[in-house]
Design a protein around this motif. Structure first.
Motif, PDB file in Angstrom:
ATOM      1  N   GLU A   1      14.802   9.720  -2.612  1.00  0.00           N
ATOM      2  CA  GLU A   1      13.663  10.115  -1.800  1.00  0.00           C
ATOM      3  C   GLU A   1      12.486  10.415  -2.711  1.00  0.00           C
ATOM      4  O   GLU A   1      12.624  11.150  -3.680  1.00  0.00           O
ATOM      5  CB  GLU A   1      14.014  11.371  -0.995  1.00  0.00           C
ATOM      6  CG  GLU A   1      13.419  11.351   0.393  1.00  0.00           C
ATOM      7  CD  GLU A   1      13.923  12.532   1.213  1.00  0.00           C
ATOM      8  OE1 GLU A   1      13.086  13.219   1.809  1.00  0.00           O
ATOM      9  OE2 GLU A   1      15.142  12.747   1.240  1.00  0.00           O
ATOM     10  N   VAL A   2      11.340   9.811  -2.444  1.00  0.00           N
ATOM     11  CA  VAL A   2      10.175  10.080  -3.277  1.00  0.00           C
ATOM     12  C   VAL A   2       9.008  10.481  -2.386  1.00  0.00           C
ATOM     13  O   VAL A   2       8.934  10.110  -1.227  1.00  0.00           O
ATOM     14  CB  VAL A   2       9.770   8.848  -4.121  1.00  0.00           C
ATOM     15  CG1 VAL A   2      10.818   8.533  -5.144  1.00  0.00           C
ATOM     16  CG2 VAL A   2       9.529   7.646  -3.224  1.00  0.00           C
ATOM     17  N   THR A   3       8.088  11.281  -2.937  1.00  0.00           N
ATOM     18  CA  THR A   3       6.972  11.757  -2.128  1.00  0.00           C
ATOM     19  C   THR A   3       5.740  10.907  -2.373  1.00  0.00           C
ATOM     20  O   THR A   3       5.575  10.299  -3.439  1.00  0.00           O
ATOM     21  CB  THR A   3       6.633  13.215  -2.443  1.00  0.00           C
ATOM     22  OG1 THR A   3       6.200  13.301  -3.797  1.00  0.00           O
ATOM     23  CG2 THR A   3       7.837  14.107  -2.238  1.00  0.00           C
ATOM     24  N   VAL A   4       4.892  10.894  -1.385  1.00  0.00           N
ATOM     25  CA  VAL A   4       3.636  10.167  -1.464  1.00  0.00           C
ATOM     26  C   VAL A   4       2.853  10.604  -2.696  1.00  0.00           C
ATOM     27  O   VAL A   4       2.306   9.783  -3.438  1.00  0.00           O
ATOM     28  CB  VAL A   4       2.816  10.444  -0.194  1.00  0.00           C
ATOM     29  CG1 VAL A   4       1.409   9.904  -0.352  1.00  0.00           C
ATOM     30  CG2 VAL A   4       3.482   9.800   1.001  1.00  0.00           C
ATOM     31  N   GLY A   5       2.838  11.924  -2.918  1.00  0.00           N
ATOM     32  CA  GLY A   5       2.063  12.470  -4.026  1.00  0.00           C
ATOM     33  C   GLY A   5       2.516  11.908  -5.364  1.00  0.00           C
ATOM     34  O   GLY A   5       1.697  11.514  -6.205  1.00  0.00           O
ATOM     35  N   SER A   6       3.845  11.831  -5.575  1.00  0.00           N
ATOM     36  CA  SER A   6       4.310  11.372  -6.880  1.00  0.00           C
ATOM     37  C   SER A   6       4.042   9.882  -7.045  1.00  0.00           C
ATOM     38  O   SER A   6       3.717   9.414  -8.135  1.00  0.00           O
ATOM     39  CB  SER A   6       5.795  11.698  -7.056  1.00  0.00           C
ATOM     40  OG  SER A   6       6.547  11.105  -6.024  1.00  0.00           O
TER      41      SER A   6
ATOM     42  N   TYR B   1       0.884  -1.163   0.000  1.00  0.00           N
ATOM     43  CA  TYR B   1       0.000   0.000   0.000  1.00  0.00           C
ATOM     44  C   TYR B   1       0.927   1.219   0.000  1.00  0.00           C
ATOM     45  O   TYR B   1       2.152   1.069   0.084  1.00  0.00           O
ATOM     46  CB  TYR B   1      -0.946  -0.015   1.191  1.00  0.00           C
ATOM     47  CG  TYR B   1      -0.267   0.083   2.528  1.00  0.00           C
ATOM     48  CD1 TYR B   1       0.423  -1.005   3.068  1.00  0.00           C
ATOM     49  CD2 TYR B   1      -0.291   1.271   3.254  1.00  0.00           C
ATOM     50  CE1 TYR B   1       1.053  -0.897   4.287  1.00  0.00           C
ATOM     51  CE2 TYR B   1       0.348   1.374   4.469  1.00  0.00           C
ATOM     52  CZ  TYR B   1       1.016   0.280   4.990  1.00  0.00           C
ATOM     53  OH  TYR B   1       1.646   0.387   6.185  1.00  0.00           O
ATOM     54  N   GLY B   2       0.321   2.414  -0.125  1.00  0.00           N
ATOM     55  CA  GLY B   2       1.092   3.636  -0.354  1.00  0.00           C
ATOM     56  C   GLY B   2       2.403   3.709   0.417  1.00  0.00           C
ATOM     57  O   GLY B   2       3.478   3.859  -0.152  1.00  0.00           O
ATOM     58  N   MET B   3       2.327   3.572   1.733  1.00  0.00           N
ATOM     59  CA  MET B   3       3.509   3.771   2.549  1.00  0.00           C
ATOM     60  C   MET B   3       4.565   2.703   2.269  1.00  0.00           C
ATOM     61  O   MET B   3       5.740   3.013   2.108  1.00  0.00           O
ATOM     62  CB  MET B   3       3.124   3.739   4.018  1.00  0.00           C
ATOM     63  CG  MET B   3       4.298   3.911   4.947  1.00  0.00           C
ATOM     64  SD  MET B   3       3.764   4.038   6.658  1.00  0.00           S
ATOM     65  CE  MET B   3       4.410   2.526   7.308  1.00  0.00           C
TER      66      MET B   3
ATOM     67  N   ARG C   1       6.163   3.206  -1.163  1.00  0.00           N
ATOM     68  CA  ARG C   1       7.079   4.334  -1.152  1.00  0.00           C
ATOM     69  C   ARG C   1       8.402   3.946  -0.481  1.00  0.00           C
ATOM     70  O   ARG C   1       9.484   4.260  -0.954  1.00  0.00           O
ATOM     71  CB  ARG C   1       6.445   5.498  -0.406  1.00  0.00           C
ATOM     72  CG  ARG C   1       7.032   6.852  -0.724  1.00  0.00           C
ATOM     73  CD  ARG C   1       6.419   7.931   0.150  1.00  0.00           C
ATOM     74  NE  ARG C   1       6.786   7.745   1.548  1.00  0.00           N
ATOM     75  CZ  ARG C   1       7.977   8.025   2.028  1.00  0.00           C
ATOM     76  NH1 ARG C   1       8.909   8.516   1.249  1.00  0.00           N
ATOM     77  NH2 ARG C   1       8.261   7.799   3.300  1.00  0.00           N
ATOM     78  N   ARG C   2       8.271   3.235   0.633  1.00  0.00           N
ATOM     79  CA  ARG C   2       9.472   2.834   1.369  1.00  0.00           C
ATOM     80  C   ARG C   2      10.313   1.845   0.579  1.00  0.00           C
ATOM     81  O   ARG C   2      11.539   1.899   0.595  1.00  0.00           O
ATOM     82  CB  ARG C   2       9.082   2.209   2.696  1.00  0.00           C
ATOM     83  CG  ARG C   2       8.658   3.255   3.681  1.00  0.00           C
ATOM     84  CD  ARG C   2       8.674   2.644   5.040  1.00  0.00           C
ATOM     85  NE  ARG C   2       8.531   3.667   6.054  1.00  0.00           N
ATOM     86  CZ  ARG C   2       8.300   3.395   7.322  1.00  0.00           C
ATOM     87  NH1 ARG C   2       8.217   2.136   7.712  1.00  0.00           N
ATOM     88  NH2 ARG C   2       8.191   4.353   8.185  1.00  0.00           N
TER      89      ARG C   2
ATOM     90  N   GLU D   1      12.249   3.775  -1.860  1.00  0.00           N
ATOM     91  CA  GLU D   1      13.342   4.512  -1.234  1.00  0.00           C
ATOM     92  C   GLU D   1      14.481   3.578  -0.854  1.00  0.00           C
ATOM     93  O   GLU D   1      15.650   3.877  -1.045  1.00  0.00           O
ATOM     94  CB  GLU D   1      12.840   5.280  -0.002  1.00  0.00           C
ATOM     95  CG  GLU D   1      12.097   6.540  -0.361  1.00  0.00           C
ATOM     96  CD  GLU D   1      11.857   7.463   0.822  1.00  0.00           C
ATOM     97  OE1 GLU D   1      11.467   8.603   0.590  1.00  0.00           O
ATOM     98  OE2 GLU D   1      12.069   7.022   1.980  1.00  0.00           O
TER      99      GLU D   1
ATOM    100  N   TYR E   1       1.506   8.245  -5.767  1.00  0.00           N
ATOM    101  CA  TYR E   1       0.091   8.070  -6.068  1.00  0.00           C
ATOM    102  C   TYR E   1      -0.261   8.514  -7.476  1.00  0.00           C
ATOM    103  O   TYR E   1      -1.113   7.924  -8.135  1.00  0.00           O
ATOM    104  CB  TYR E   1      -0.771   8.803  -5.036  1.00  0.00           C
ATOM    105  CG  TYR E   1      -1.096   7.917  -3.871  1.00  0.00           C
ATOM    106  CD1 TYR E   1      -2.098   6.952  -3.971  1.00  0.00           C
ATOM    107  CD2 TYR E   1      -0.391   8.014  -2.677  1.00  0.00           C
ATOM    108  CE1 TYR E   1      -2.389   6.117  -2.918  1.00  0.00           C
ATOM    109  CE2 TYR E   1      -0.671   7.184  -1.621  1.00  0.00           C
ATOM    110  CZ  TYR E   1      -1.673   6.232  -1.734  1.00  0.00           C
ATOM    111  OH  TYR E   1      -1.956   5.421  -0.700  1.00  0.00           O
TER     112      TYR E   1
END
Lengths: 111, 890
Positions: free
Chosen positions: A41-46, A26-28, A31-32, A35, A48
């Motif tokens: 480093e990537v943002t949640v927004g990008s 899932y999102g988190m 993202r991790r 990374e 999604y």
């Protein structure tokens, strides 16, 4: 094969992260995973934004899980790669491999 | 228990930017990971959140923009979304270049508006909303106290005693790591000349209270604290600026006032407690001080599981126990209270109101900037009607035109925004000047940081959307056939656009009116305040405070010490006269009840209360307070002689209307049978004894030797012929000769005492005035633009008038009077708006009504005058039109 069937770099990265997490991502965690593996480093927004695009293309699918108090009562959305996603990844890899095949740089070293 | 929360503004940013279907997913992920991170390091977690939010907002906006493009291009033909966007951008830049004057006015006014808003928001953010890098700011509290007998005001600065600190430290169950400190200036030596630095003297390790580690080295250890060792910590700032960030210094010795101290560490970046750059340990313990030496501050951390409310409940109980135990000895404990506030609130108490007033005013400035830009763009759009019509005729859809115009205004907004941020960075100097003016901690705490930048970006984008939409809708509604056919022949075309422009002018004028009115009211108040007569000579007066320990000085020894001190200080060269007193104007705080001879006692009677000041004989002469009747204190009045009192004019008029008070007797403290009668021997002039803003209070003076009641805490007042601070070293020597153990503190001039009371007001007034002038300029620019374009649009009509014999004056009058109509409407609306907003300023007004007619009239005249001047230039141009040329125009 039309030009729209290959994946952009970040699309590949996101799709591979979803695949690595075998349906539990899932999102988190996605993202991790990115990374951790890329060191970027990537943002949640990008993440999604790309997930939404991939889902639109039919390469992955998401479903809502149970809500948890740790997220302020919000549900986790889990992402799972679809057969078309696997195909797209493989097509992209195949294309890259064909491009790499036989490439030799100065000094004869294949980088 | 308060758990760490994600920063609200950052959360809002994500909430607003994310596509609706992803909103909960994104917020949920961020929330989940934030909690994980906050459990380890809340400050880092907040930083992380901000970074994620800003990055995500950009990604989200890009995502949504592309989605919108995709949708748009699905209907219209085009080269794909990126092609359209790039095309629009190119076009925007090209058309901005085509009309450089208008474009630069738009960009510059936007930059000024955004720059000012960013700067002010940085200030409010840095000082009020998030001033410190502490991990858990909600749990760090400062303690304040209020003593009704000493004026009753709740103070958090120099208002608590060592004994009160010990009471809290040893008894509180809701607070931990309770520390206290005193402050003063010390000289540190290093390369170059020695430098005075503001220094804190601590009981306890405040870094532990703050939950922070030293940047380099370490904080004070318990052993060092217990022994009162000569060790020191330097602020990060001074370590950088003065010692070139030399990390080898730590562990070595530095000289403080000539005494070697070991530098054990450097404070973390941004840790700024009242601007103290040097931290040392208080060499003697709190038990060695008199219970009423109130010159300390207390800070503590709320224990796990307790809330601020629990703390305050406990402090109330503690205050009551102290009252029971000590009120007999120290009567100021009657009804006293102690209170805790978060340290953020404590440190920003004095300037919170001013900061928010200015922020509110800036909101108006920003609105004005937006209205002005809309106006200018509208004027520009007018010149491009044909272009739009042609594009429409060629098949450009309405959404395509809207998108293009929106891109154009966004480009201008972003240019303005970037320039504004640059200006804000330059404006830092101004901010620092303002901070020092209002006595706020001038520190590295105020800087352009991520959230502030985010705010600015949001403002710029919002401005772009707001003012971009209006002309875009107008332009895209263009009737192609109408415009193409009209060929400009119609003199009255675009009636609705003109209405909109006039409305915008009216809005601008109304906003400018409100700002000018606010600025005017404050300036008016300030001028009146400056004119207030203090009632004595406030210049060249130096004051300082001394507290004698009760263990060493008791009975007559106390007044004897202060009288001798005053006499000896008078011998210092440069000092013309000296006296000691328990208070002085403008800081009168101690009231007592009075009982006049011949009064009829009754149960429920409220006794009159007057400021009661204990003085040594030279007091009136030293302050320059004139004698109105009778005599002042003199050599006849001693410890054993009949008690005498002097009252001020206010007391004379209030208690003895139409009578001669001299010779009458009163008791100080109430109708106590054992208390002595004081005979009134003189009346002196009234002074602004409670500050400039409050009317003079009735005041009774008694001699320290007769009325002292063992008052062990007095101010030494020195009237000097030389700059007041220059006599300080010699006076220190005098005190040292009399008792080397007694420090002097609270050193300031009486001028400073007056000025510090009006500092926030002065800063608010200055800045609001600057905003008001800026507003006036913006309104003038807006009016000028509108009138210019109206004139150019009516060229033919005016030419016709001139050809038919209208004289130049008539044409000018026509143009100006038409331009002034929306100005008058705007001024009226501004006046109506000023009514509620003037109420908001009420607390800052002095002898001026919130709707002061003079101020309002002046503002109206000024605005209309400037508007007339702004419209006169195009009117003049119109009146000089050559009718032949004018009629030939397109």
């Amino acid at each position: 094969m039309g030009k729209g069937d290959f994946l952009g770099e970040f699309e590949q990265v996101v799709l591979l992260a979803v695949a690595r997490l075998s349906g539990q991502g899932y999102g988190m965690s996605i993202r991790r995973e990115i990374e951790r593996r890329t060191g970027r480093e990537v943002t949640v927004g990008s993440v999604y934004a790309t997930l939404a695009r991939l889902e639109e293309k039919g390469l992955l699918v998401s479903e809502e899980g149970a809500s948890t108090p740790r997220r302020g009562g919000r549900a986790r959305r889990h992402f799972r790669i679809r057969p078309a996603g696997v195909q797209a990844l493989e097509a992209t890899r195949g294309m890259m491999e064909r491009m790499w095949d036989g490439v030799v740089f100065d000094g004869g070293e294949r980088t | 228990m308060s758990r760490s929360q994600p920063p609200r503004p950052a959360e809002l940013l994500v909430r607003l930017s994310a596509p609706p279907v992803q909103r909960d997913d994104q917020l949920g992920d961020l929330c989940e990971e934030f909690e994980e991170r906050a459990a380890r390091d809340p400050a880092a977690a907040r930083r992380w959140y901000w970074k994620q939010a800003l990055g995500s907002a950009a990604a989200n906006l890009g995502h949504r923009l592309r989605a919108a493009r995709d949708e748009a291009t699905a209907h219209a033909r085009g080269d794909g979304m990126m092609g359209t966007l790039l095309q629009d951008l190119r076009y925007a830049l090209r058309s901005a270049r085509k009309n450089p004057a208008l474009s630069s006015v738009i960009v510059v006014t936007l930059a000024l508006g955004i720059g000012a808003t960013t700067t002010m928001f940085s200030v409010v953010w840095g000082l009020v909303l998030d001033p410190f890098p502490f991990p858990e700011p909600d749990r760090i509290v400062g303690l304040g106290s209020a003593y009704p007998k000493l004026g009753g005001e709740m103070k958090f600065w120099e208002n608590l005693s060592p004994a009160e600190y010990v009471d809290v430290r040893d008894n509180s169950r809701t607070l931990e790591d309770v520390v206290a400190w005193d402050m003063g200036n010390r000289q540190i030596a290093g390369e170059g000349p020695p430098q005075n630095v503001f220094t804190g003297f601590w009981w306890g390790d405040a870094l532990r209270t703050l939950g922070m580690k030293a940047y380099l080295g370490r904080g004070f250890t318990d052993e060092e604290l217990a022994r009162g060792d000569a060790v020191a910590l330097l602020s990060y700032r001074i370590w950088q600026d003065r010692f070139g960030a030399d990390s080898t210094m730590v562990g070595k010795s530095i000289l403080i006032n000539g005494n070697p101290h070991t530098l054990v560490g450097i404070l973390p970046k941004g840790v700024d407690i009242y601007g103290m750059d040097l931290w040392t340990i208080m060499p003697i313990g709190p038990d060695r001080y008199p219970r009423n030496r109130r010159q300390f501050q207390i800070m503590a951390r709320i224990r796990d599981g307790a809330t601020l409310r629990d703390v305050n409940t406990e402090l109330e109980g503690l205050a009551r126990r102290t009252e029971q135990a000590y009120a007999a000895e120290f009567d100021e404990y009657a009804g006293w209270s102690m209170r805790a506030l978060t340290w953020n609130a404590v440190s920003s108490r004095s300037f919170r109101a001013g900061a928010f007033t200015l922020l509110g005013a800036l909101g108006f400035v920003l609105l004005l900037v937006c209205a002005n830009t809309a106006n200018l763009l509208l004027a520009r759009a007018q010149g491009r009607r044909r272009e739009m019509a042609v594009r429409t005729a060629m098949g450009a859809g309405r959404s395509r035109l809207l998108g293009q115009l929106l891109t154009e205004s966004l480009v201008l907004a972003l240019l303005g925004g970037m320039l504004g941020v640059g200006l804000a960075a330059l404006g830092n100097g101004g901010v620092r000047a303002m901070l020092s003016m209002i006595g706020a901690p001038v520190a590295g705490t105020v800087q352009l940081n991520g959230p502030v930048l985010g705010f600015t970006a949001a403002v710029a984008v919002a401005a772009g959307v707001i003012f971009g939409l209006v002309p875009a809708f107008q332009a895209s509604r263009t009737e192609i056939a109408g415009v193409l056919q009209a060929e400009g022949k119609s003199a009255t075309s675009g009636a609705s656009r003109q209405r909109l422009q006039r409305t915008l002018v009216a809005v601008e004028v109304a906003l400018a009116f409100v700002l000018l009115a606010g600025g005017g009211l404050l300036v008016n108040s300030f001028l009146r305040l400056e004119r207030v007569d203090t009632g004595f000579a406030a210049d060249h007066l130096l004051t300082m405070r001394l507290t004698l320990p009760r263990e060493e000085y008791s009975g007559d020894a106390v007044p004897a010490f202060f009288q001798e001190l005053a006499e000896r200080a008078q011998g210092v060269s440069g000092v013309r006269s000296a006296a000691a007193a328990s208070q002085f104007p403008p800081i009168g705080f101690s009231f007592r009840e009075l009982w006049f001879e011949g009064g009829a006692p009754s149960e429920d009677q409220t006794l009159p209360r007057a400021l009661t000041t204990v003085v040594t004989p030279g007091y009136f002469e030293t302050l320059g307070i004139p004698l109105r009747a009778g005599r002042a204190f003199d050599g006849r009045d001693r410890a054993g002689s009949p008690p005498v009192a002097v009252i001020n004019e206010v007391a004379a008029q209030r208690y003895f209307p139409d009578q001669d008070p001299v010779g009458r007797r009163l008791k100080i403290g109430g109708p106590d049978a054992d208390a002595p009668w004081f005979e009134i021997v003189g009346v002196v002039g009234a002074t602004q004894n409670r500050g400039l803003e409050r009317p003079p209070e009735a005041e009774v003076f008694g001699l320290h030797a007769q009325l002292g009641d063992g008052a062990n805490q007095l101010f030494l007042l020195l009237r000097t012929d030389v700059p007041p601070l220059s006599v300080l070293p010699a006076v220190r020597n005098v005190v040292r000769e009399m008792d080397p153990d007694q420090p002097i503190y609270a050193i300031q001039t009486v001028d400073e005492a007056f000025a510090s009371a009006t500092a926030t007001r002065r800063a608010t007034t200055t800045f609001l005035s600057i905003f008001a002038v800026f507003a006036l300029i913006l309104a003038a620019v807006g009016i000028y633009a509108v009138v210019s374009f109206t004139v150019s649009e009516r060229t033919q009509e005016i030419g016709l008038r001139v050809a038919l014999g209208a004289d130049a004056g008539g044409v000018r009058r026509l143009v100006v009077s038409q331009a002034l109509l929306p100005v008058l409407v705007g001024a009226a609306a501004g006046l109506a708006l000023a009514v509620p907003l003037g109420g908001a300023l009420k607390g800052m007004l002095f002898q001026v009504a919130a709707l002061d007619p003079t101020t309002m009239a002046l503002v109206a005249v000024l605005l209309v005058g400037v508007a007339a001047a702004a419209s006169f230039v195009p009117a003049w141009r119109a009146s000089r039109l050559d009718p032949v040329e004018a009629l030939r125009v397109e």
